[in-house]
Design a protein around this motif. Structure first.
Motif, PDB file in Angstrom:
ATOM      1  N   PRO A  13      -4.764   3.686  24.687  1.00 30.70           N
ATOM      2  CA  PRO A  13      -4.203   4.853  23.954  1.00 30.70           C
ATOM      3  C   PRO A  13      -5.222   5.635  23.233  1.00 30.70           C
ATOM      4  N   ALA A  14      -5.304   6.928  23.163  1.00 31.88           N
ATOM      5  CA  ALA A  14      -6.356   7.583  22.095  1.00 31.88           C
ATOM      6  C   ALA A  14      -5.932   7.362  20.733  1.00 31.88           C
ATOM      7  N   VAL A  15      -7.074   7.601  20.082  1.00 33.53           N
ATOM      8  CA  VAL A  15      -6.887   7.475  18.714  1.00 33.53           C
ATOM      9  C   VAL A  15      -6.705   8.648  18.102  1.00 33.53           C
ATOM     10  N   THR A  56      -3.212  -0.846  15.542  1.00 34.00           N
ATOM     11  CA  THR A  56      -3.193   0.049  14.277  1.00 34.00           C
ATOM     12  C   THR A  56      -3.761   1.277  14.515  1.00 34.00           C
ATOM     13  N   CYS A  57      -4.613   1.516  15.446  1.00 29.61           N
ATOM     14  CA  CYS A  57      -5.364   2.927  15.650  1.00 29.61           C
ATOM     15  C   CYS A  57      -4.989   3.409  16.928  1.00 29.61           C
ATOM     16  N   HIS A  58      -4.964   2.540  18.164  1.00 30.84           N
ATOM     17  CA  HIS A  58      -4.728   2.805  19.345  1.00 30.84           C
ATOM     18  C   HIS A  58      -3.121   2.591  19.417  1.00 30.84           C
ATOM     19  N   LYS A  59      -2.390   3.598  18.988  1.00 28.06           N
ATOM     20  CA  LYS A  59      -0.881   3.545  19.045  1.00 28.06           C
ATOM     21  C   LYS A  59      -0.456   3.846  20.420  1.00 28.06           C
ATOM     22  N   LYS A  60       0.412   2.871  20.825  1.00 28.31           N
ATOM     23  CA  LYS A  60       1.107   3.296  22.189  1.00 28.31           C
ATOM     24  C   LYS A  60       2.055   4.532  22.207  1.00 28.31           C
TER      25      LYS A  60
END
Length: 496
Positions: free
Chosen positions: A433-435, A492-496
């Motif tokens: 998933p995009a940051v 934490t950063c690559h949130k779905k």
């Protein structure tokens, strides 16, 4: 002869009594010394002298095990706790062994010793199950110390002075009947009540010739399959029933003194990655569900893990050599370090199950090393009067509001870029998933110069972003998060 003694006793009863007393004292003292001398592991070496892990090499293999390292000797295990167990092992079994050494053929002795080492039922006649639970369980230890005469006329064995929980806590060991060991937790108490003995699973633990001898999973499966219709036992594919450590690591909660975040893939089933119980996933397994970059990620994680583990083990081993005579409070710090290493050493995934959580454990090791080096015994101070204590306490100044990290002009430049989709800018074909980078939120807490060499220009050149080895991970995001003790898990950063 007897008549002369009788005549002498009547003629000089006092002298006769004194001589008799001296004979009894000297004989008794000599017997006790003889018992001590023949109770050592070195004495056992007389009949087990081979320097190899094989029959007749029992002394050699024992000295390389964890029990010898703890100070345990042969008679501690081969005789039940208590003076009766000691005498039975030392005198009765000892005389029997002496008889066989003299009158039995070497071929038959080898055959008997081999049976003791390979047959759980035969092993019960060679070693004591009571000794196992006496040392490894609190309740069993207390019950036996209450019901048995442990020692008479001094200490003959190491086990005589074993008192739990003090003894096991000295070595950082759990109560196996209530806590379970680090790694696989088979529920020892349930097995014990079902009639399973220590030798059924741990056969050879005393003479394996290695420090940590563990039961084989094949042993578990074989027994469970044989008793599937007899007793309610976990299915062989119910991994989490026994492998509690793996589940705890994935949740970021297993190590008692290290708390982390749940791994973003913790909700997967074991069978999603493990083809069967005996096959570990490979980098190609990852690439089978994801793309090829995930194979590199797994390799990177495991390679880094092995390097960090070697460094942590070196730290642990350094302090292991200093534990003799170490104060209890200081020893507790070392045992905490040792238990963290046990978790790390027992993780079969080599870091894959929760990389960020394992990093926290690795970071904890040097912290504990510093705590050991700087440890000082607490000094007892006389309680000061309340008025004096109040006078000594410094007056607390009102907290001053913190000023802005960046200037108003710097913050004004954020207009239009309060959030940034990093994938759109730097990753044409993202596999995760995009940051969505909270630019403004970071600028409120982090100086612009920490990331930018000048407005709009990052301090590091962004080249190909693929797998876990890239500038964002190595130099910008993760590095900064760890330094500032901020969450650094993938989701934490690559949130779905």
């Amino acid at each position: 002869m007897w008549q002369k003694l009788k005549d002498f006793s009547k003629k000089d009863p006092l002298i006769f009594t004194l001589i008799l007393a001296v004979v009894l004292v000297v004989g008794g003292f000599g017997s006790i010394q003889m018992m001590h001398a023949t109770s050592t592991a070195e004495f056992c070496k007389t009949c087990h002298p081979k320097e190899a892990v094989e029959v007749r090499g029992e002394y050699y293999s024992f000295k390389r095990g964890i029990h010898s390292e703890a100070g345990v000797s042969c008679l501690d295990c081969h005789g039940a706790p208590g003076i009766d167990g000691y005498l039975n092992a030392h005198v009765v079994a000892g005389m029997r062994s002496l008889y066989h050494e003299i009158f039995t053929s070497e071929e038959q002795v080898i055959k008997d010793l081999t049976k003791f080492a390979t047959d759980p039922k035969a092993a019960e006649h060679a070693a004591s199950l009571e000794s196992c639970v006496f040392c490894h369980s609190d309740d069993f230890n207390k019950k036996m110390r209450r019901d048995k005469v442990i020692k008479v006329l001094g200490e003959f064995r190491f086990i005589d002075d074993v008192k739990n929980p003090e003894f096991r806590e000295k070595f950082g060991r759990p109560d196996i009947m209530t806590e379970g060991p680090i790694g696989v937790n088979p529920d020892h108490l349930k097995h014990y009540k079902a009639g399973v003995t220590c030798f059924d699973c741990h056969l050879g633990i005393g003479h394996a010739g290695v420090k940590n001898h563990k039961p084989k999973m094949e042993t578990c499966f074989k027994c469970h399959d044989e008793n599937r219709n007899v007793a309610k036992v976990p299915a062989n594919d119910n991994c989490a029933q026994c492998h509690t450590m793996q589940k705890g690591n994935q949740q970021g909660t297993y190590a008692k003194t290290v708390k982390g975040d749940k791994w973003y893939m913790a909700d997967l089933n074991c069978t999603d990655c493990h083809a069967d119980a005996f096959t570990l996933p490979t980098p190609e397994t990852c690439a089978g569900c994801h793309d090829a970059s995930y194979a590199d990620i797994m390799k990177d994680i495991q390679s880094t893990y092995k390097q960090k583990l070697a460094q942590a083990q070196a730290v642990r081993d350094k302090y292991a050599a200093q534990t003799k005579g170490m104060p209890a409070a200081k020893l507790a710090i070392y045992n905490e370090m040792k238990n963290i290493l046990r978790v790390l050493e027992n993780d079969g995934s080599k870091g894959v199950h929760n990389p960020e959580y394992f990093d926290l454990m690795f970071d904890k090791v040097p912290e504990l090393a510093t705590a050991i080096d700087t440890w000082k015994p607490e000094e007892k101070k006389a309680e000061a009067p309340v008025q004096a204590k109040a006078a000594e306490e410094p007056k607390k100044e009102a907290a001053k509001p913190a000023g802005p990290v960046n200037s108003a002009d710097d913050m004004a430049m954020l207009e239009g870029s309060e959030t940034i989709n990093l994938a759109e800018r730097h990753v044409p074909a993202p596999t995760k998933p995009a940051v969505i980078f909270d630019h403004k939120g970071h600028a409120e807490r982090v100086a612009c110069a920490d990331c930018h060499s000048e407005p709009g220009v990052l301090k590091f050149e962004i080249t190909e972003v693929k797998g876990s080895k890239n500038v964002f991970h190595d130099e910008l995001c993760i590095k900064c998060h760890k330094e500032r003790k901020v969450k650094a898990s993938c989701n934490t950063c690559h949130k779905k």
